[in-house]
Every structure is written in structure tokens, then in C-alpha cells.
Design an enzyme around this catalytic site. Structure first.
Site, PDB file in Angstrom:
ATOM      1  N   GLY A  47       1.503  -6.726   2.521  1.00 51.71           N
ATOM      2  CA  GLY A  47       2.880  -6.961   2.942  1.00 51.71           C
ATOM      3  C   GLY A  47       2.907  -7.383   4.397  1.00 51.71           C
ATOM      4  CD  GLN A  52       3.639  -6.434  10.159  1.00 53.39           C
ATOM      5  OE1 GLN A  52       4.058  -6.688   9.032  1.00 53.39           O
ATOM      6  NE2 GLN A  52       2.540  -5.739  10.370  1.00 53.39           N
ATOM      7  CB  CYS A  90       0.400  -0.830   9.826  1.00 56.15           C
ATOM      8  SG  CYS A  90       1.586  -2.014  10.480  1.00 56.15           S
ATOM      9  CG  LEU A  91      -1.744  -6.532   7.978  1.00 54.88           C
ATOM     10  CD1 LEU A  91      -1.204  -7.880   7.540  1.00 54.88           C
ATOM     11  CD2 LEU A  91      -3.244  -6.455   7.763  1.00 54.88           C
ATOM     12  CG  HIS A 132       4.551  -0.283   5.752  1.00 55.09           C
ATOM     13  ND1 HIS A 132       3.583   0.586   6.199  1.00 55.09           N
ATOM     14  CD2 HIS A 132       4.430  -1.399   6.503  1.00 55.09           C
ATOM     15  CE1 HIS A 132       2.923   0.014   7.197  1.00 55.09           C
ATOM     16  NE2 HIS A 132       3.412  -1.197   7.400  1.00 55.09           N
ATOM     17  CD  GLU A 133       5.365  -4.896   5.119  1.00 58.14           C
ATOM     18  OE1 GLU A 133       5.712  -5.344   6.232  1.00 58.14           O
ATOM     19  OE2 GLU A 133       4.201  -4.490   4.889  1.00 58.14           O
ATOM     20  CG  HIS A 136       6.809  -3.648   9.976  1.00 57.30           C
ATOM     21  ND1 HIS A 136       6.254  -3.364  11.202  1.00 57.30           N
ATOM     22  CD2 HIS A 136       5.799  -3.512   9.081  1.00 57.30           C
ATOM     23  CE1 HIS A 136       4.977  -3.048  11.051  1.00 57.30           C
ATOM     24  NE2 HIS A 136       4.672  -3.123   9.762  1.00 57.30           N
TER      25      HIS A 136
HETATM   26 ZN    ZN Z   1       2.950  -2.575   8.841  1.00 60.01          ZN
END
Ligand code: ZN
Length: 175
Positions: A47, A52, A90-91, A132-133, A136
């Protein structure tokens, strides 16, 4: 290292902004969506939210099992009382994972990439990715949902990651 080249890391202010709704459904939006899928795949993510990659917009892409999801202006309209705990990465936080308790099921209202209203009902891992997204685009990160001990451990691990990859260590200190 290349996997993280295009993803904004913890410490960058754009990750803490409350992102703005998408208002225009045009070619520019479609190309941003394509770019997001490309960057997410390169980084082996499931995701990615627009902030991000530096765009403070309410836009999320997800690759789950064989399905691709594009959620524009997603909003959780219902969630289960029942919760589940699961380890999340998380990226924007390479090298880090924390245990987070979240509602097991959510119902999300969103627009597709052409502006059509739709509803997604998600459970299991998909429900977790969606939540989660959506965090963000509200400026919320995994460490905010971790307990104090895990938060400190996560920041330490992230700091080690930065040193190992010759990145600016001041990123771990949010202003
Ligand atoms: Zn994340």
C-alpha cells in the site's frame, strides 16, 4: 537502497500533514496513480499513500493478492468493535515494525480514479492495509499507534537504518 529512493521517510513534514481531498479527476491524477503503483512495486509494498511520495492528497493505492485498489478521498464509515493485533511495517519507516491493534473490519466510502463513488468492505489483511493508508492521509504514522516501549525501539531501529544507508540522522527527530 533504490527501493526507498522515491519514498519520503519519517521526519519529513509532508507525512504529518492532513492531506487535501482530490477535487479534479483528470489525466494528471491518473498519471500520479500510475506513478504510485510503480513506486510501491519497486519498494515491494502492499500500500502507498500520496503523501509518502510528497503529494499531500487524499489518495491511496493498494496491491493485495491479485487485486489493485485505488481509493480517492477514502473515509471509514463503519468499523467493527472487534479488534485484532498484528505486526505492521511502513515504507516510510524502513527497518521497523510494530504491533498495532485495529478494528478487524472496516467499511470505506471512496471515489474511484474516475470520480465514481463506491464502498469497500474489508476484513483481514486488506482491512489493516486500508486503515494504515488512511492513517497516512491524516498525518498518522505507525509509531503513533504503538506502545511507548515499541515506539522507542522503532525510532532506534530507524536511526540505525539511516546511519547504515548514509542518510540524514536528524530525520528521527521530528520538529
Ligand atoms: Zn505506511
Amino acid at each position: 537502497m533504490t527501493a526507498y529512493r522515491n519514498v519520503r521517510l519519517f521526519g519529513e513534514p509532508v507525512l504529518r500533514e492532513k492531506a487535501k481531498p482530490v477535487e479534479v479527476f483528470d489525466k494528471k491524477l491518473l498519471s500520479l496513480i500510475n506513478e504510485m503503483f510503480k513506486i510501491m512495486e519497486e519498494a515491494h509494498g502492499v500500500g502507498l499513500a500520496a503523501p509518502q511520495i510528497g503529494h499531500p492528497l487524499r489518495l491511496v493505492v493498494i496491491q493485495f493478492e491479485d487485486n489493485r485498489y485505488v481509493l480517492v478521498n477514502p473515509e471509514i464509515i463503519d468499523k467493527s468493535k472487534e479488534q485484532e493485533e498484528f505486526e505492521e511495517g511502513c515504507l516510510s519507516f524502513p527497518g521497523v515494525s510494530v504491533n498495532i491493534k485495529r478494528p478487524s473490519r472496516v467499511k470505506v466510502a471512496y471515489h474511484d480514479e474516475k470520480g465514481k463513488r463506491s464502498i469497500l468492505e474489508a476484513n483481514g489483511l486488506l482491512s489493516r492495509i486500508v486503515q494504515h493508508e488512511i492513517d497516512h492521509i491524516n498525518g498518522v504514522l505507525i509509531i503513533d499507534r504503538a506502545n511507548k516501549r515499541e515506539r522507542l525501539e522503532a525510532l532506534e531501529k530507524f536511526s540505525e537504518f539511516l546511519v547504515k544507508h548514509n542518510l540524514d540522522p536528524s530525520l528521527t527527530r521530528e520538529k
